[in-house]
Motif scaffolding. Structure first.
Motif, PDB file in Angstrom:
ATOM      1  N   ALA A 112      11.694 -46.397 -18.831  1.00 52.27           N
ATOM      2  CA  ALA A 112      12.446 -45.829 -17.713  1.00 52.27           C
ATOM      3  C   ALA A 112      13.834 -45.396 -18.181  1.00 52.27           C
ATOM      4  O   ALA A 112      14.291 -44.279 -17.885  1.00 52.27           O
ATOM      5  N   GLU A 113      14.498 -46.260 -18.920  1.00 53.70           N
ATOM      6  CA  GLU A 113      15.837 -45.940 -19.413  1.00 53.70           C
ATOM      7  C   GLU A 113      15.802 -44.752 -20.368  1.00 53.70           C
ATOM      8  O   GLU A 113      16.679 -43.880 -20.327  1.00 53.70           O
ATOM      9  N   GLU A 114      14.775 -44.688 -21.225  1.00 48.85           N
ATOM     10  CA  GLU A 114      14.642 -43.563 -22.157  1.00 48.85           C
ATOM     11  C   GLU A 114      14.448 -42.246 -21.403  1.00 48.85           C
ATOM     12  O   GLU A 114      15.105 -41.251 -21.688  1.00 48.85           O
ATOM     13  N   PHE A 115      13.564 -42.249 -20.422  1.00 48.04           N
ATOM     14  CA  PHE A 115      13.265 -41.018 -19.684  1.00 48.04           C
ATOM     15  C   PHE A 115      14.466 -40.550 -18.867  1.00 48.04           C
ATOM     16  O   PHE A 115      14.758 -39.348 -18.806  1.00 48.04           O
ATOM     17  N   ILE A 116      15.166 -41.490 -18.245  1.00 48.92           N
ATOM     18  CA  ILE A 116      16.366 -41.117 -17.485  1.00 48.92           C
ATOM     19  C   ILE A 116      17.414 -40.525 -18.422  1.00 48.92           C
ATOM     20  O   ILE A 116      18.052 -39.516 -18.103  1.00 48.92           O
ATOM     21  N   ALA A 117      17.579 -41.121 -19.587  1.00 48.91           N
ATOM     22  CA  ALA A 117      18.559 -40.616 -20.554  1.00 48.91           C
ATOM     23  C   ALA A 117      18.189 -39.208 -21.032  1.00 48.91           C
ATOM     24  O   ALA A 117      19.063 -38.340 -21.157  1.00 48.91           O
ATOM     25  N   ILE A 118      16.909 -38.973 -21.280  1.00 44.21           N
ATOM     26  CA  ILE A 118      16.456 -37.646 -21.720  1.00 44.21           C
ATOM     27  C   ILE A 118      16.677 -36.629 -20.607  1.00 44.21           C
ATOM     28  O   ILE A 118      17.145 -35.512 -20.850  1.00 44.21           O
ATOM     29  N   TRP A 119      16.339 -37.022 -19.375  1.00 41.53           N
ATOM     30  CA  TRP A 119      16.532 -36.121 -18.230  1.00 41.53           C
ATOM     31  C   TRP A 119      18.019 -35.790 -18.054  1.00 41.53           C
ATOM     32  O   TRP A 119      18.386 -34.630 -17.859  1.00 41.53           O
ATOM     33  N   GLU A 120      18.875 -36.799 -18.138  1.00 40.86           N
ATOM     34  CA  GLU A 120      20.317 -36.580 -17.993  1.00 40.86           C
ATOM     35  C   GLU A 120      20.861 -35.697 -19.121  1.00 40.86           C
ATOM     36  O   GLU A 120      21.727 -34.852 -18.885  1.00 40.86           O
ATOM     37  N   GLU A 121      20.351 -35.881 -20.315  1.00 42.48           N
ATOM     38  CA  GLU A 121      20.778 -35.062 -21.451  1.00 42.48           C
ATOM     39  C   GLU A 121      20.472 -33.584 -21.186  1.00 42.48           C
ATOM     40  O   GLU A 121      21.301 -32.709 -21.440  1.00 42.48           O
ATOM     41  N   PHE A 122      19.290 -33.319 -20.649  1.00 46.37           N
ATOM     42  CA  PHE A 122      18.923 -31.953 -20.291  1.00 46.37           C
ATOM     43  C   PHE A 122      19.877 -31.397 -19.238  1.00 46.37           C
ATOM     44  O   PHE A 122      20.352 -30.261 -19.348  1.00 46.37           O
TER      45      PHE A 122
END
Length: 200
Positions: A112-122
């Motif tokens: 969850a933390e990885e996906f949120i971080a990737i989404w925020e990076e985008f």
């Protein structure tokens, strides 16, 4: 990995099936059928693999693909806002962040933390990977509109200056793709499928 973690992952897999039902304004190439978010994300991911050699900077292609495959998952809750919508802001960060936390939060914590971080990076769009991913996100609909003789540009009376403004993001990730896109946009004016502000 525990059975409970697997159950959470399967719950997430069930939830993201909803992406297939989110209709976009743009239509498939040479078609009258609207594209859905899942088709859009898949197409962008393949484009990133094919076009990665045109990125302005060295990029981690797998990270770009991850961004492109999950960037619109938040639209399950937040909905799809048309890029050229004159009444709503295309960047609805608060609603989308809530959606990201809920949907990606279905996953085990580390994922969850990885996906949120990737989404925020985008969304922030600062890293080379995010810039290139955002280039793909703006390039595909442009190609669709050209293939459909103006597509949503004609349908929603979008003018040249607005297209240049919104599609200019492409150059942040790839100057070469922007040069190509700009030529397509200018040729669209010549063909009469995209009008300038003074034209009616």
């Amino acid at each position: 990995m525990s059975f409970e973690q697997l159950r959470k992952q399967v719950d997430f897999i069930h939830e993201i099936d909803k992406v297939k039902y989110i209709q976009r304004k743009t239509k498939l190439f040479n078609s009258n059928r609207n594209e859905n978010d899942a088709e859009h994300s898949w197409h962008l991911a393949v484009m990133a693999i094919v076009l990665s050699g045109h990125a302005n900077e060295q990029i981690d292609v797998l990270r770009v693909i991850k961004m492109l495959l999950i960037h619109d998952v938040v639209e399950i809750d937040a909905g799809d806002i048309f890029l050229y919508d004159a009444t709503q802001n295309h960047t609805n960060t608060d609603a989308e962040l809530r959606a990201a936390k809920r949907i990606f939060g279905l996953l085990p914590q580390a994922q969850a933390e990885e996906f949120i971080a990737i989404w925020e990076e985008f969304e922030v769009g600062i890293t080379p990977e995010a810039k290139f991913a955002r280039s793909m996100d703006r390039f595909e609909p442009l190609l669709q509109n050209v293939s459909n003789n103006g597509g949503t540009w004609k349908e929603f009376n979008v003018k040249y200056d607005k297209v240049i403004e919104k599609k200019g993001v492409i150059k942040e990730g790839s100057q070469k793709l922007w040069d190509f896109a700009k030529e397509l946009i200018d040729k669209s004016v010549d063909k009469g499928i995209l009008l300038k502000a003074e034209q009616q």
